[in-house]
Write a protein that holds these residues in place. Structure first.
Motif, PDB file in Angstrom:
ATOM      1  N   MET A 175      19.029  58.828  40.917  1.00  0.00           N
ATOM      2  CA  MET A 175      19.162  58.018  42.135  1.00  0.00           C
ATOM      3  C   MET A 175      18.458  58.715  43.280  1.00  0.00           C
ATOM      4  SD  MET A 175      21.349  55.562  41.360  1.00  0.00           S
ATOM      5  CE  MET A 175      22.506  55.144  42.573  1.00  0.00           C
ATOM      6  N   ALA A 222      24.626  56.954  46.994  1.00  0.00           N
ATOM      7  CA  ALA A 222      24.473  56.662  45.576  1.00  0.00           C
ATOM      8  C   ALA A 222      25.711  55.996  45.000  1.00  0.00           C
ATOM      9  CB  ALA A 222      24.182  57.936  44.814  1.00  0.00           C
ATOM     10  N   LEU A 253      18.449  52.715  34.793  1.00  0.00           N
ATOM     11  CA  LEU A 253      18.096  53.872  35.616  1.00  0.00           C
ATOM     12  C   LEU A 253      17.383  54.935  34.779  1.00  0.00           C
ATOM     13  CD1 LEU A 253      18.387  55.279  38.386  1.00  0.00           C
ATOM     14  CD2 LEU A 253      20.631  56.082  37.660  1.00  0.00           C
TER      15      LEU A 253
END
Length: 284
Positions: free
Chosen positions: A124, A85, A147
């Motif tokens: 993530m 990540a 995100l």
């Protein structure tokens, strides 16, 4: 709505501090008063500590009986960031910090940054897990590469349902939803609404709002993954006899976010007053 949810969420986050040692284990050492409260919880492995006086009968209501956690062990975030990540982690916080001022007053900046980091890391991981799903149950596209704003395509509902029939007959390949994640996700639920096609029944209300207890601050648990929430949603669509709307005038009118937020706000109010009466989702 987002700010309202965020406020509810922030207040809830403070409660959690004193009540759920697993979420903020680094806080409860400083608080003598919380020792008694948290020690009673320590024995329970279940991540859902429900402080707000919810009754045991809650299990019979709409969100709980298929605890979504059965698909995966509960996802409490480990403190160490995942190595994969790391490269994208830099993208995340700026997007989050833009929103900080709205809810920032109640939360010290260090705490805000910590929330953003937890949310980023968690999302993530969820994206990676969804990409690896063998049954291609759902797929995700980020809105404007954020995100924290997802368009989720639900590709499958129960093959024996009238809704699946409708999807086949209208060549609808998927039901499209939008999910936005508040600053303090996963300690507060995402806001979720249906974008298309226009649905009737199935606990989908005006504007595409969704009547599911686990999407409310009180019904939410930080252990729920997006995949689990979507499986629950697919089940409740079928349970509630959801159909694709084919009435010419109505089906063209698209759902709007404002309408969805207003509907969701009022349904939460109603349900908190009168209880959740939607049926339990079975394991089937």
């Amino acid at each position: 709505m987002a700010t309202l949810l965020r406020k509810i969420g922030l207040i809830r986050l403070h409660n959690r501090d004193t009540e759920d040692p697993k979420h903020h284990h680094h806080h409860h050492h400083h608080r003598g008063s919380s020792q008694q409260g948290s020690s009673s919880l320590r024995g329970k492995s279940h991540p859902k500590s429900k402080p707000q006086g919810s009754s045991p009968s809650k299990e019979s209501h709409c969100s709980s009986s298929a605890s979504p956690a059965r698909h995966k062990p509960p996802k409490q975030q480990p403190p160490a960031p995942q190595p994969q990540a790391a490269p994208e982690e830099k993208k995340g916080p700026p997007a989050g910090s833009k929103e900080a001022p709205s809810g920032g007053k109640a939360v010290p900046p260090s705490r805000q940054a910590h929330c953003t980091q937890v949310r980023t890391r968690r999302l993530m991981k969820e994206l990676q897990d969804i990409a690896r799903l063998s049954d291609r149950f759902i797929s995700v596209e980020l809105v404007d590469e954020s995100l924290f704003d997802w368009n989720v395509k639900l590709h499958q509902v129960d093959k024996d349902s009238v809704l699946w029939q409708d999807m086949k007959e209208t060549s609808t390949e998927y039901i499209l939803l939008n999910l936005t994640f508040p600053d303090n996700f996963p300690f507060a639920p995402p806001f979720m609404r249906v974008l298309s096609p226009r649905l009737e029944n199935g606990y989908v209300l005006d504007g595409g709002a969704i009547c599911m207890e686990l999407l409310t601050p009180r019904g939410w648990s930080s252990a729920y993954t997006v995949e689990a929430v979507m499986r629950q949603f697919a089940a409740s669509l079928v349970k509630g006899q959801g159909r694709i709307c084919r009435k010419a005038g109505k089906s063209k009118k698209s759902f709007s976010r404002k309408e969805a937020e207003a509907t969701f706000k009022s349904l939460v109010k109603t349900h908190e007053k009168y209880g959740w009466v939607t049926p339990p989702v079975s394991d089937g």
